[in-house]
Structures are given as structure tokens and as C-alpha cells.
Design a protein around this motif. Sequence first.
Motif, PDB file in Angstrom:
ATOM      1  N   LEU A   1       3.802  -7.203   3.403  1.00  0.00           N
ATOM      2  CA  LEU A   1       3.724  -8.645   3.158  1.00  0.00           C
ATOM      3  C   LEU A   1       2.830  -8.958   1.965  1.00  0.00           C
ATOM      4  O   LEU A   1       3.054  -9.913   1.228  1.00  0.00           O
ATOM      5  CB  LEU A   1       3.190  -9.361   4.403  1.00  0.00           C
ATOM      6  N   ASP A   2       1.800  -8.159   1.772  1.00  0.00           N
ATOM      7  CA  ASP A   2       0.891  -8.385   0.642  1.00  0.00           C
ATOM      8  C   ASP A   2       1.555  -8.034  -0.676  1.00  0.00           C
ATOM      9  O   ASP A   2       1.348  -8.695  -1.694  1.00  0.00           O
ATOM     10  CB  ASP A   2      -0.354  -7.483   0.781  1.00  0.00           C
TER      11      ASP A   2
ATOM     12  N   ARG B   1      11.197 -14.780   3.927  1.00  0.00           N
ATOM     13  CA  ARG B   1       9.995 -15.145   3.153  1.00  0.00           C
ATOM     14  C   ARG B   1      10.360 -15.351   1.681  1.00  0.00           C
ATOM     15  O   ARG B   1       9.819 -16.201   0.999  1.00  0.00           O
ATOM     16  CB  ARG B   1       8.965 -14.028   3.317  1.00  0.00           C
TER      17      ARG B   1
ATOM     18  N   GLY C   1       1.830   1.036  12.236  1.00  0.00           N
ATOM     19  CA  GLY C   1       2.880   0.065  11.932  1.00  0.00           C
ATOM     20  C   GLY C   1       2.344  -1.279  11.489  1.00  0.00           C
ATOM     21  O   GLY C   1       2.882  -1.899  10.551  1.00  0.00           O
ATOM     22  N   ALA C   2       1.276  -1.740  12.129  1.00  0.00           N
ATOM     23  CA  ALA C   2       0.732  -3.058  11.800  1.00  0.00           C
ATOM     24  C   ALA C   2       0.154  -3.068  10.384  1.00  0.00           C
ATOM     25  O   ALA C   2       0.358  -4.016   9.613  1.00  0.00           O
ATOM     26  CB  ALA C   2      -0.332  -3.461  12.821  1.00  0.00           C
ATOM     27  N   GLU C   3      -0.564  -1.996  10.028  1.00  0.00           N
ATOM     28  CA  GLU C   3      -1.133  -1.927   8.669  1.00  0.00           C
ATOM     29  C   GLU C   3      -0.019  -1.842   7.619  1.00  0.00           C
ATOM     30  O   GLU C   3      -0.096  -2.468   6.564  1.00  0.00           O
ATOM     31  CB  GLU C   3      -2.065  -0.708   8.544  1.00  0.00           C
TER      32      GLU C   3
ATOM     33  N   PHE D   1      13.390  -5.631  11.581  1.00  0.00           N
ATOM     34  CA  PHE D   1      12.454  -6.743  11.764  1.00  0.00           C
ATOM     35  C   PHE D   1      11.745  -7.054  10.443  1.00  0.00           C
ATOM     36  O   PHE D   1      11.657  -8.206   9.996  1.00  0.00           O
ATOM     37  CB  PHE D   1      11.435  -6.402  12.864  1.00  0.00           C
TER      38      PHE D   1
ATOM     39  N   PHE E   1       3.010  -3.000   7.892  1.00  0.00           N
ATOM     40  CA  PHE E   1       3.662  -4.310   7.806  1.00  0.00           C
ATOM     41  C   PHE E   1       2.812  -5.261   6.963  1.00  0.00           C
ATOM     42  O   PHE E   1       3.323  -5.982   6.104  1.00  0.00           O
ATOM     43  CB  PHE E   1       3.874  -4.860   9.223  1.00  0.00           C
ATOM     44  N   ASN E   2       1.512  -5.241   7.199  1.00  0.00           N
ATOM     45  CA  ASN E   2       0.610  -6.102   6.437  1.00  0.00           C
ATOM     46  C   ASN E   2       0.667  -5.782   4.943  1.00  0.00           C
ATOM     47  O   ASN E   2       0.698  -6.679   4.100  1.00  0.00           O
ATOM     48  CB  ASN E   2      -0.811  -5.900   6.958  1.00  0.00           C
TER      49      ASN E   2
ATOM     50  N   HIS F   1      12.209 -10.414   8.000  1.00  0.00           N
ATOM     51  CA  HIS F   1      11.067 -11.252   7.673  1.00  0.00           C
ATOM     52  C   HIS F   1      10.921 -11.398   6.159  1.00  0.00           C
ATOM     53  O   HIS F   1      10.697 -12.500   5.647  1.00  0.00           O
ATOM     54  CB  HIS F   1       9.793 -10.676   8.291  1.00  0.00           C
TER      55      HIS F   1
END
Lengths: 78, 341
Positions: free
Chosen positions: B237-238, B277, B229-231, B269, B233-234, B273
Motif C-alpha cells: 500500500l505504501d 485504490r 503478510g501484514a507487513e 484480496f 500488505f502494508n 484492494h
Amino acid sequence: MSREEFLLQLDEVLELPAGSLHGPEKLEELEQWDSSAVIGFIALADDHNGVSISPRKIADCVTVDDLLRLAQVPGASE
Amino acid sequence: MQAAVSAIEYYLPTKAISTADLSAEFPEWPAEKIDEKTGIRERHIAAPGECASDMAVAAAHKLFESGKYRPDQIDYLLLCTQSPDYFLPSTACLVQDRLGIPTHTGAMDFNLGCSGFVYGLGLAQGLISSGQAATILLITAETYSKFLNPRDRSVRTIFGDAAAATVLSADPSPTPLIGPFVYGTDGRGGPNLIVPAGGMRLQRSSETAVAVRDDGGNVRSQDDLYMNGAEIFNFTLDVVPQTVKSLLEKAGLTAGDVDLFVFHQANRFMLDHLRKRLHIAAEKFPVTMSHCGNTVSSTIPIALHHAAAEGKLGPGALVMLVGFGVGYSWGATLLRWSGLR
């Protein structure tokens, strides 16, 4: 965002009472530091200054101060 | 001729798993926390014998039964799925037969997830504008639930099964009604959303079936879907803000010219975001996933269907669609709404 504001927001991400985190806390000792909190931290850093943070670099962090340095928060302790 | 979206219907399997159901099954997952993080109230799950073709047929039947189109009017079938009925034949061939679509129709599967609907629109626009087809049935159908380990909270809370059927028809408009397109691919992200075993690279075995508990307490084997999930999400955003910017530049427009932004409905979520943004007003940014979860390639057509039904899309409205995820793969396009039949 100042260091204090960032810490307060990080308290919120970890669902801790405001003012809980100060910097030296070890992440492995924070029960709330889970995968959901990692995503919350990535979002917080992105909000703060658009810093993109690799989850692998987050995994290398030991303390809350390490997170602040990664997020390029001014005044982060060395 | 240009492609125009002229009908959208969708199908959700009967069985629904609520956040309360998950919380009752796993008391360590408080319902309030799941709801807060995901924005998902229910995920519909395909029945044990219910496959992508069944859901595809059900979605298409809803569309045909509405009287908007008949099977014999379809001259090309595009089916987006990552959970086909079989490795071969293509699930699209089976769906053609079951729907009674004429045998002089082209039909093909394409294997994409969250970006699939946008890619499908690109394929349809190319087929119609080149004169290869005039009435295309684009179906997205996914049974990710069959890849999920029952004890993997990280994915069970998020994914739901669904199929959506969209008709794209030839329109004599002098200018494109869909486009331009921006595409992207980064295979380095492959390992971050993957079912490791079951394909040709690693066939299923007793070894791949061994389930392991991760640091977060989630249990899965190599036969099960893994998502970092963290990757993801990153990556979002990129890639997503830049993709929005690139598309607007390509179209010579600004964000203010866009009436509605329909993004892949990954989780609330992430969407919240991204919206903040990108400085997009909430009323221009539908979040339509609480009743079905992340249905992969069907999230965008489902959101469009509801936006149209709720009167958010007037004739001539300009809609930006952005799909992003597994692959990594992403795509974005602008859709000039001409209304559904």
C-alpha cells in the motif's frame, strides 16, 4: 467514514454479525482477530482515509477502540 | 534497436494441490475461506527431484516447440530464480547446455522474486539497445514449495511453482517499446519475507531445523520460508500507488492512456484492494492466478500470456507492469505491445 460505519465494516472483516463491535472489546478475547483480520483492518483503514498503519502498532492495540484511534476514526473513544 | 516481447510460454509442474486438498488435509482451514481470501483454486508443486532448471527447460521447450524460435537463435539467457539448483554454478549455465543454446551466448542468474520479471525486462532492454544482444531468452523459474513447511498455512495456501520463458527480440522501432522504468528497493523489509537458514549468513543445522508454532498456529523452522503478510500488505500500500504515479509522470501519461495493468499476482484480496485504490476498471486489470497461485517472478509473464491469448492485447496496446515483493524490491514499466510471434 463515521465511527459507526467503521465498526460495521470491522464486524464484516472479523466475520461477526453487524453491530457486534462497539469499542471496548478486548482483541485477545476475539477469536476472529487473527493475521487475516489484521490485514483486513489495514485495508479498511486505507479505504477510510489512506492511513498507513504499521502492523507493529496494531500489535500494541488492546481494544477495538485502540484500533479506531490508530485508524484516525472520528469520535474514537479515549 | 529496441527490445520487444515476442514470445511467452510457461510451464506448471504436474502435481496440483487444490484448495479442497488443503482443506481435507487440514480441516481447520475451510476451503471457502481460503478461496475467498486468496482467489487460488490450485497450486502446482515441483516434484521431489524437479528443480528450477528442469522447469526452466520445460518452459523454454514449449516455446521452441511452438516453432517461434530455435535455440540457436538465442544470444543471451537471463534466468531469474531464488531457488537455484546449486549455489554454483549458475543455473543459467546448466539451462544453456540442456537447451542446446550456442556456447557463444551470455548467460546469468539474477536473484529476485516478485519484481524479477520487470527487472529482467530492464536488463533485456539495456542489452539490446546497447547492441550486446539481439534475441534474449528471459526465464523466470521458482520452486518456493521446497522452502515451505507443510504445516504453515500462511504460505502453503498462496505459493505455487512455475517457470515462464519469454523471448525479447531486437526491433527497429525508433522509440522504446519497453520503458520507462521505475525501480525501488528497501532492504528494511528483508526480514518480512525470508528463508533464514541455508545461505552463508546462517548455515543449516539441527538447531535451525527446530520447528516452532507461531501465534496463528503456523509451524515453521528457520529452514523454512517466513512471510509476514501484514507487513508485506502494508509495504504494498505504501509503495505501489506511488510507483504507478511515478511511472506515469515519467512517461508523461495518465492512467487513462494505459490499456491494461498487469500487476504481480500476489493474492486476490491484495489485488482487489489495489485496483480499487487506483480506480482501475476491472476489465483493465487481469487477475490470472486461480489455476497456479503466486508463482513469484512468473506471475506477470503468465498473466501476459493469458491476456494475449484472450485477445486483451491488440497491436499497439499500452500495458503497465508492476512487480513488488520480497526484498523489498519493486519495479514498474510500460510495454507497448507489438504482438507475439
